[in-house]
Design a protein around this motif. Structure first.
Motif, PDB file in Angstrom:
ATOM      1  N   PRO A 105       8.094  10.050  -5.871  1.00  8.87           N
ATOM      2  CA  PRO A 105       7.228   8.839  -5.625  1.00  8.87           C
ATOM      3  C   PRO A 105       6.871   7.957  -6.385  1.00  8.87           C
ATOM      4  O   PRO A 105       6.523   6.696  -6.150  1.00  8.87           O
ATOM      5  N   LEU A 106       7.106   8.002  -8.012  1.00  4.25           N
ATOM      6  CA  LEU A 106       6.707   6.894  -8.824  1.00  4.25           C
ATOM      7  C   LEU A 106       7.924   5.881  -8.664  1.00  4.25           C
ATOM      8  O   LEU A 106       7.607   4.739  -8.460  1.00  4.25           O
ATOM      9  N   LEU A 107       9.345   6.584  -8.759  1.00  2.00           N
ATOM     10  CA  LEU A 107      10.405   5.516  -8.388  1.00  2.00           C
ATOM     11  C   LEU A 107      10.252   4.638  -6.976  1.00  2.00           C
ATOM     12  O   LEU A 107      10.474   3.728  -7.051  1.00  2.00           O
ATOM     13  N   SER A 108      10.097   5.541  -5.970  1.00  2.00           N
ATOM     14  CA  SER A 108       9.640   4.872  -4.746  1.00  2.00           C
ATOM     15  C   SER A 108       8.779   3.801  -4.643  1.00  2.00           C
ATOM     16  O   SER A 108       8.771   2.642  -4.030  1.00  2.00           O
ATOM     17  N   GLY A 109       7.448   4.050  -5.306  1.00  2.00           N
ATOM     18  CA  GLY A 109       6.411   3.248  -5.235  1.00  2.00           C
ATOM     19  C   GLY A 109       7.005   1.904  -5.995  1.00  2.00           C
ATOM     20  O   GLY A 109       6.533   0.901  -5.743  1.00  2.00           O
ATOM     21  N   MET A 110       7.405   1.767  -7.173  1.00  4.53           N
ATOM     22  CA  MET A 110       7.773   0.964  -7.884  1.00  4.53           C
ATOM     23  C   MET A 110       8.787   0.201  -7.160  1.00  4.53           C
ATOM     24  O   MET A 110       8.959  -1.295  -7.281  1.00  4.53           O
ATOM     25  N   TYR A 111       9.643   0.695  -6.519  1.00  4.46           N
ATOM     26  CA  TYR A 111      10.888  -0.069  -5.918  1.00  4.46           C
ATOM     27  C   TYR A 111      10.104  -0.819  -4.659  1.00  4.46           C
ATOM     28  O   TYR A 111      10.536  -2.046  -4.481  1.00  4.46           O
ATOM     29  N   LEU A 112       9.273  -0.252  -3.766  1.00  6.09           N
ATOM     30  CA  LEU A 112       8.612  -1.047  -3.035  1.00  6.09           C
ATOM     31  C   LEU A 112       7.785  -2.269  -3.242  1.00  6.09           C
ATOM     32  O   LEU A 112       7.770  -3.271  -2.767  1.00  6.09           O
ATOM     33  N   LEU A 113       7.059  -2.008  -4.274  1.00  2.00           N
ATOM     34  CA  LEU A 113       6.389  -3.171  -5.083  1.00  2.00           C
ATOM     35  C   LEU A 113       7.236  -4.321  -5.578  1.00  2.00           C
ATOM     36  O   LEU A 113       7.021  -5.337  -5.246  1.00  2.00           O
ATOM     37  N   ILE A 114       8.261  -3.835  -6.016  1.00  5.76           N
ATOM     38  CA  ILE A 114       9.279  -4.919  -6.455  1.00  5.76           C
ATOM     39  C   ILE A 114       9.938  -5.611  -5.308  1.00  5.76           C
ATOM     40  O   ILE A 114       9.920  -7.100  -5.398  1.00  5.76           O
ATOM     41  N   VAL A 115      10.476  -5.072  -4.441  1.00  5.98           N
ATOM     42  CA  VAL A 115      11.098  -5.652  -2.977  1.00  5.98           C
ATOM     43  C   VAL A 115       9.810  -6.377  -2.403  1.00  5.98           C
ATOM     44  O   VAL A 115       9.961  -7.519  -1.902  1.00  5.98           O
TER      45      VAL A 115
ATOM     46  N   TYR B 213       0.741  -1.188   0.068  1.00  6.42           N
ATOM     47  CA  TYR B 213      -0.048   0.061   0.109  1.00  6.42           C
ATOM     48  C   TYR B 213       0.974   1.111  -0.156  1.00  6.42           C
ATOM     49  O   TYR B 213       0.352   2.216  -0.327  1.00  6.42           O
ATOM     50  N   TYR B 214       2.090   1.268   0.369  1.00  7.41           N
ATOM     51  CA  TYR B 214       2.979   2.379   0.151  1.00  7.41           C
ATOM     52  C   TYR B 214       3.423   2.477  -1.253  1.00  7.41           C
ATOM     53  O   TYR B 214       3.248   3.643  -1.871  1.00  7.41           O
ATOM     54  N   GLY B 215       3.693   1.243  -1.839  1.00  8.21           N
ATOM     55  CA  GLY B 215       4.003   1.384  -3.343  1.00  8.21           C
ATOM     56  C   GLY B 215       3.049   1.830  -4.164  1.00  8.21           C
ATOM     57  O   GLY B 215       3.180   2.698  -4.883  1.00  8.21           O
ATOM     58  N   ILE B 216       1.726   1.289  -3.958  1.00 10.15           N
ATOM     59  CA  ILE B 216       0.619   1.835  -5.035  1.00 10.15           C
ATOM     60  C   ILE B 216       0.307   3.335  -4.770  1.00 10.15           C
ATOM     61  O   ILE B 216      -0.081   3.974  -5.396  1.00 10.15           O
ATOM     62  N   THR B 217       0.480   3.692  -3.497  1.00 10.54           N
ATOM     63  CA  THR B 217       0.339   5.223  -3.092  1.00 10.54           C
ATOM     64  C   THR B 217       1.239   6.068  -3.974  1.00 10.54           C
ATOM     65  O   THR B 217       0.997   7.188  -4.500  1.00 10.54           O
ATOM     66  N   GLY B 218       2.576   5.735  -4.080  1.00  9.49           N
ATOM     67  CA  GLY B 218       3.501   6.525  -4.954  1.00  9.49           C
ATOM     68  C   GLY B 218       3.227   6.360  -6.415  1.00  9.49           C
ATOM     69  O   GLY B 218       3.433   7.512  -6.763  1.00  9.49           O
ATOM     70  N   ILE B 219       2.619   5.381  -6.778  1.00 12.14           N
ATOM     71  CA  ILE B 219       2.261   5.476  -8.144  1.00 12.14           C
ATOM     72  C   ILE B 219       0.997   6.203  -8.146  1.00 12.14           C
ATOM     73  O   ILE B 219       0.809   6.737  -9.255  1.00 12.14           O
ATOM     74  N   ALA B 220      -0.003   6.196  -7.312  1.00 11.30           N
ATOM     75  CA  ALA B 220      -1.302   6.949  -7.547  1.00 11.30           C
ATOM     76  C   ALA B 220      -0.903   8.432  -7.473  1.00 11.30           C
ATOM     77  O   ALA B 220      -1.555   9.180  -8.053  1.00 11.30           O
TER      78      ALA B 220
END
Length: 493
Positions: free
Chosen positions: A410-420, A381-388
């Motif tokens: 936010p976009l790079l942070s969100g993608m990073y968290l989702l991948i991890v 939910y942190y990752g999807i927030t960055g993308i949102a």
């Protein structure tokens, strides 16, 4: 008890400093260090400062996402649930809200058990193995915290100030004493801080596992996003508080991590990973002064229980207002202006979980896996927030700060968290990740039920900002900035 459905929470009740305190207290620095710093050392050794520092950046990126979404979409008791659902996709938003609820309930159960153990350790350590007594003490503390949260946001914040003061003073004092032992006294096993501690060298799987723990360290800053309805200057204060809280957390984590590593060898830290802060205290000061650390971890744990209840009750309140959650959660006390019934229901579910878990034989395994599972859900939910945030702000990139801090970061942070998060889910395997997987599986049919029942909410058009005219922006940025301010809809506060 008087109540009403769909009533408003108390407005202008807390300022930016209060919000910042909630953000820091929500992450429970002492509790996070006590239960997970040893695990971090086991995975990456003395590279833990590097992992904490590296993962500070994506969390800061998500804090920037909180700032921009809160400012331009508008404050909401639903926070991430509202922003993702209204700005990106309603189904993803619903599951983000569900993930917040599931992760917080998991934290309420797993976090309550140590409180009972710590309390008994203060008075009679021999009683700490009595599971029934630990359950009763844990439940008593949990009920007290729940009543404080129900009673009102002001008393909740005052309680947070006291708990955070105890926690920070104790951590900084013990860190200073540890560094004195390492540098001035050169106690056996101690070492000096090295630049190599700030450089990570290892494979991605190891880094991903360590990142899940690091995310758990910083988890909780999002609690601020759910207090927008109750904040002064609600369009900006919660967002700034999230950024300042994230920076404050980095500082305290680095100070304590470096002091522990300077004092003790990695092997010793790993051997005492279940209670590393208490072990450090016993090495530094004689009895009964070492019990101050137990008090510190207790205050931190109580703080995180309180700030886990706060956002959960408010997310469910907003979902109930949207008619996509049971309407009982929308009840707000007429006098106290808190979602008292939702808080009580969540508290009751958590209480049952405390007794069921503490009296079972799998409590140790559950506590070990709780951290990993919470990290997976938070990464989602942190990752999807960055993308949102990036998606929502894409039409309104008014200046370089918005482009970098409101879109790219936010976009790079969100993608990073989702991948991890995905990597950890794969590496952990089905059994270890079962609580996180079950949480999502349980949420899906509930979402489908409400998607059928409340089609209008799920099919409503997404909220969008007006599109920037790039030509006008490049010709006269200052003048066009004034136009943009007039174009942008003011958030509903």
């Amino acid at each position: 008890m008087p109540d009403s459905s769909n009533a408003k929470l108390k407005s202008n009740a807390i300022n930016m400093f209060d919000n910042t305190v909630v953000g820091i207290a929500s992450t429970a620095p002492a509790y996070s260090l006590a239960v997970s710093f040893g695990s971090l050392i086991v995975i990456v050794g003395f590279m833990s400062p590097a992992v904490l520092l590296i993962n500070f950046l994506p969390i800061l990126g998500i804090a920037c996402a909180f700032y921009y979404m809160n400012k331009y979409y508008g404050p909401s008791a639903g926070g991430i649930y509202t922003w993702v659902g209204g700005g990106l996709n309603p189904h993803l938003g619903y599951m983000a809200g569900w993930a917040i609820i599931a992760a917080d309930v998991l934290q309420l159960i797993s976090g309550s058990i140590p409180v009972g153990t710590y309390t008994l350790d203060l008075f009679d350590p021999s009683l700490a193995n009595d599971t029934l007594l630990v359950s009763l003490i844990s439940a008593a503390w949990f009920v007290l915290v729940s009543l404080i949260v129900i009673r009102g946001i002001e008393i909740t914040i005052k309680f947070q100030w006291v708990l955070l003061l105890i926690e920070y003073v104790a951590l900084i004092v013990f860190a200073a004493i540890a560094l004195y032992h390492a540098y001035a006294l050169n106690v056996p096993g101690s070492s000096h801080i090295s630049w190599s501690w700030f450089i990570f060298h290892g494979n991605f799987a190891t880094f991903a596992s360590a990142t899940t723990i690091a995310v758990f360290f910083y988890w909780g800053v999002d609690s601020i996003t759910n207090l927008g309805e109750e904040s002064k200057d609600a369009a900006t204060n919660p967002g700034w508080a999230g950024i300042w809280a994230t920076v404050g957390l980095l500082v305290i984590f680095m100070i304590v991590a470096l002091s522990i590593q300077a004092l003790l060898p990695a092997k010793v830290i790993a051997e005492h990973q279940a209670d590393i802060l208490n072990y450090v205290a016993t090495r530094l000061v004689p009895y009964p002064w070492n019990d101050i650390m137990i008090l510190c971890v207790m205050s931190s744990t109580l703080a995180t229980l309180e700030t886990s209840l706060l956002p959960t009750a408010r997310v469910t309140l907003e979902m109930a207002r949207d008619k996509v959650f049971p309407k009982a959660f929308a009840r707000v006390h007429n006098t106290w202006k808190t979602p008292w019934l939702g808080t009580a229901i969540i508290g009751l579910i958590s209480l049952i979980g405390i007794f069921l878990l503490n009296l079972s034989s799998g409590v140790g395994h559950f506590l070990d896996s709780a951290l990993n599972n919470a990290g997976i859900m938070v990464a989602y939910y942190y990752g999807i927030t960055g993308i949102a945030c990036a998606w929502y702000m894409r039409r309104n990139l008014r200046n370089w700060s918005t482009i970098i801090l409101g879109f790219i970061f936010p976009l790079l942070s969100g993608m990073y968290l989702l991948i991890v998060g995905a990597e950890v889910l794969i590496e952990s395997g089905f059994t270890s990740s079962l609580p996180a997987l079950l949480s999502f599986v349980i949420g899906i049919p509930i979402m489908i039920y409400y998607a059928i029942k409340e089609k209008d909410w799920f099919k409503r058009p997404l909220k969008q900002l007006p599109r920037i005219d790039i030509k006008k922006f490049s010709e006269d940025p200052i003048e066009y900035q004034k136009e943009i301010e007039q174009m942008n809809p003011k958030p509903n506060v």
